[in-house]
Write a protein that holds these residues in place. Sequence first.
Motif, PDB file in Angstrom:
ATOM      1  N   SER A  24       0.799  -1.236   0.000  1.00  0.00           N
ATOM      2  CA  SER A  24       0.000   0.000   0.000  1.00  0.00           C
ATOM      3  C   SER A  24       0.831   1.284   0.000  1.00  0.00           C
ATOM      4  O   SER A  24       0.299   2.351   0.310  1.00  0.00           O
ATOM      5  CB  SER A  24      -0.978   0.016   1.182  1.00  0.00           C
ATOM      6  N   ALA A  25       2.086   1.220  -0.345  1.00  0.00           N
ATOM      7  CA  ALA A  25       2.895   2.435  -0.443  1.00  0.00           C
ATOM      8  C   ALA A  25       2.454   3.279  -1.638  1.00  0.00           C
ATOM      9  O   ALA A  25       2.652   4.490  -1.652  1.00  0.00           O
ATOM     10  CB  ALA A  25       4.370   2.088  -0.570  1.00  0.00           C
ATOM     11  N   ALA A  26       1.845   2.650  -2.608  1.00  0.00           N
ATOM     12  CA  ALA A  26       1.420   3.360  -3.811  1.00  0.00           C
ATOM     13  C   ALA A  26       0.285   4.337  -3.528  1.00  0.00           C
ATOM     14  O   ALA A  26       0.110   5.309  -4.268  1.00  0.00           O
ATOM     15  CB  ALA A  26       0.984   2.359  -4.874  1.00  0.00           C
ATOM     16  N   GLU A  32     -11.632   6.165  -2.160  1.00  0.00           N
ATOM     17  CA  GLU A  32     -11.983   4.995  -1.350  1.00  0.00           C
ATOM     18  C   GLU A  32     -12.121   3.734  -2.208  1.00  0.00           C
ATOM     19  O   GLU A  32     -11.871   2.627  -1.735  1.00  0.00           O
ATOM     20  CB  GLU A  32     -13.262   5.243  -0.548  1.00  0.00           C
ATOM     21  N   TYR A  33     -12.467   3.904  -3.488  1.00  0.00           N
ATOM     22  CA  TYR A  33     -12.546   2.748  -4.383  1.00  0.00           C
ATOM     23  C   TYR A  33     -11.144   2.190  -4.648  1.00  0.00           C
ATOM     24  O   TYR A  33     -10.955   0.973  -4.690  1.00  0.00           O
ATOM     25  CB  TYR A  33     -13.223   3.127  -5.703  1.00  0.00           C
ATOM     26  N   ILE A  34     -10.199   3.089  -4.847  1.00  0.00           N
ATOM     27  CA  ILE A  34      -8.817   2.649  -5.051  1.00  0.00           C
ATOM     28  C   ILE A  34      -8.291   1.998  -3.787  1.00  0.00           C
ATOM     29  O   ILE A  34      -7.605   0.966  -3.834  1.00  0.00           O
ATOM     30  CB  ILE A  34      -7.937   3.836  -5.498  1.00  0.00           C
ATOM     31  N   LEU A  35      -8.616   2.574  -2.651  1.00  0.00           N
ATOM     32  CA  LEU A  35      -8.202   2.010  -1.365  1.00  0.00           C
ATOM     33  C   LEU A  35      -8.768   0.597  -1.181  1.00  0.00           C
ATOM     34  O   LEU A  35      -8.084  -0.287  -0.666  1.00  0.00           O
ATOM     35  CB  LEU A  35      -8.658   2.924  -0.227  1.00  0.00           C
ATOM     36  N   ALA A  36      -9.999   0.378  -1.627  1.00  0.00           N
ATOM     37  CA  ALA A  36     -10.646  -0.922  -1.466  1.00  0.00           C
ATOM     38  C   ALA A  36     -10.021  -2.012  -2.329  1.00  0.00           C
ATOM     39  O   ALA A  36      -9.983  -3.180  -1.925  1.00  0.00           O
ATOM     40  CB  ALA A  36     -12.133  -0.799  -1.778  1.00  0.00           C
ATOM     41  N   ILE A  37      -9.523  -1.671  -3.511  1.00  0.00           N
ATOM     42  CA  ILE A  37      -8.980  -2.698  -4.407  1.00  0.00           C
ATOM     43  C   ILE A  37      -7.458  -2.721  -4.442  1.00  0.00           C
ATOM     44  O   ILE A  37      -6.885  -3.541  -5.155  1.00  0.00           O
ATOM     45  CB  ILE A  37      -9.529  -2.539  -5.841  1.00  0.00           C
ATOM     46  N   ASP A  38      -6.801  -1.847  -3.700  1.00  0.00           N
ATOM     47  CA  ASP A  38      -5.336  -1.763  -3.773  1.00  0.00           C
ATOM     48  C   ASP A  38      -4.660  -3.065  -3.366  1.00  0.00           C
ATOM     49  O   ASP A  38      -3.656  -3.447  -3.956  1.00  0.00           O
ATOM     50  CB  ASP A  38      -4.820  -0.611  -2.921  1.00  0.00           C
TER      51      ASP A  38
END
Length: 153
Positions: free
Chosen positions: A61-63, A85-91
């Motif tokens: 999750s550094a990205a 939050e969508y990016i956070l959910a699929i990261d």
Amino acid sequence: AILRFVIPLGATINMDGSAIYFPISCVWLAVLNGEEVTAASYFLLIIIATIGSAGSAPVPSAALVLIITAYNTVFNSTGTPAGFEYILAIDWFMDRFRTTLNVTGDAVVCAIVATLAPLEAFEELEANQVAEGEEHFDKGEKHADESEENIEA
């Protein structure tokens, strides 16, 4: 011998997965937030993604931090963009694909270097260096023994 050269270098610099993921995520966030994406935006994203991928930490999750930074830099905004939050959910899932791409790139580079570089020459050079190192070590032991004899006398 080739692995000793390619793998550490690739683990540090070869972050192709991240370099692809940053611009895609930023453009998706921009479209979602109604920002205009121009050719200059793409160009700036490419530069930021290239530098950011080489400098990103190899931790999960550094990205996410780099995506927010790139988005705010290119689209002149502050804070966390809507839809992040969508990016956070699929990261966590996308990280597997980025890692797969990075490792595959390291393996391909290793195969190319192995094909282009004469491995026999490297092995002979290593064998000679090991043999020379043993000779120096043997000479060092003799000098140490001689100095002990001089001390005793």
